[in-house]
Design a protein around this motif. Structure first.
Motif, PDB file in Angstrom:
ATOM      1  N   ARG A  32      17.066  28.611 -43.811  1.00 43.85           N
ATOM      2  CA  ARG A  32      16.065  27.761 -44.486  1.00 43.85           C
ATOM      3  C   ARG A  32      14.782  28.533 -44.782  1.00 43.85           C
ATOM      4  O   ARG A  32      14.175  28.345 -45.846  1.00 43.85           O
ATOM      5  N   ASP A  33      14.359  29.374 -43.862  1.00 47.78           N
ATOM      6  CA  ASP A  33      13.161  30.195 -44.105  1.00 47.78           C
ATOM      7  C   ASP A  33      13.373  31.119 -45.301  1.00 47.78           C
ATOM      8  O   ASP A  33      12.466  31.323 -46.110  1.00 47.78           O
ATOM      9  N   GLU A  36      13.277  29.054 -48.549  1.00 43.70           N
ATOM     10  CA  GLU A  36      11.885  28.710 -48.851  1.00 43.70           C
ATOM     11  C   GLU A  36      11.122  29.910 -49.405  1.00 43.70           C
ATOM     12  O   GLU A  36      10.364  29.791 -50.376  1.00 43.70           O
ATOM     13  N   ALA A  37      11.331  31.084 -48.809  1.00 43.26           N
ATOM     14  CA  ALA A  37      10.649  32.296 -49.278  1.00 43.26           C
ATOM     15  C   ALA A  37      11.053  32.620 -50.716  1.00 43.26           C
ATOM     16  O   ALA A  37      10.205  32.976 -51.537  1.00 43.26           O
ATOM     17  N   LEU A  39      12.263  30.479 -53.018  1.00 44.31           N
ATOM     18  CA  LEU A  39      11.722  29.441 -53.900  1.00 44.31           C
ATOM     19  C   LEU A  39      10.231  29.622 -54.147  1.00 44.31           C
ATOM     20  O   LEU A  39       9.729  29.321 -55.231  1.00 44.31           O
ATOM     21  N   ASN A  40       9.512  30.137 -53.149  1.00 43.02           N
ATOM     22  CA  ASN A  40       8.071  30.340 -53.273  1.00 43.02           C
ATOM     23  C   ASN A  40       7.705  31.658 -53.947  1.00 43.02           C
ATOM     24  O   ASN A  40       6.555  31.853 -54.330  1.00 43.02           O
ATOM     25  N   THR A  41       8.659  32.548 -54.101  1.00 39.56           N
ATOM     26  CA  THR A  41       8.381  33.891 -54.620  1.00 39.56           C
ATOM     27  C   THR A  41       8.876  34.106 -56.046  1.00 39.56           C
ATOM     28  O   THR A  41       8.188  34.702 -56.856  1.00 39.56           O
ATOM     29  N   ALA A  44      10.182  30.076 -61.390  1.00 40.22           N
ATOM     30  CA  ALA A  44      11.220  29.074 -61.666  1.00 40.22           C
ATOM     31  C   ALA A  44      12.098  29.444 -62.865  1.00 40.22           C
ATOM     32  O   ALA A  44      13.305  29.219 -62.834  1.00 40.22           O
TER      33      ALA A  44
END
Length: 89
Positions: A32-33, A36-37, A39-41, A44
């Motif tokens: 999951r980490d 998330e990393a 998706l945040n980096t 899109a």
């Protein structure tokens, strides 16, 4: 299993899961980490979140290439993955 495959499995177990591939809660948290990393980096418009069962169409569309005529590959089931890492249910 070849030595190269064994090395790959050891690297995943040790480098990705910190030597704790059998620790379910830890492995899920690591996964999951990482999601998330990513998706945040990744912007899109450059990111395709490809889920099991999506097949060729979304992937090929994202890459701007035609869909191959061959079937979408299916291997590395959950059971095969767990077995390779020595995880017993």
């Amino acid at each position: 299993s070849t030595d190269q495959e064994s090395l790959g499995i050891a690297l995943v177990a040790n480098q990705v899961f910190g030597g704790r591939p059998q620790d379910r809660a830890h492995a899920i948290a690591v996964y999951r980490d990482n999601v998330e990393a990513v998706l945040n980096t990744v912007p899109a418009e450059r990111l395709l979140v490809h889920k099991l069962g999506d097949g060729w169409a979304p992937l090929c569309s994202h890459l701007g290439v035609p869909v191959p005529e061959e079937s979408y590959p299916a291997r590395n089931t959950t059971q095969e993955f767990r077995s390779a890492l020595g995880i017993v249910q």
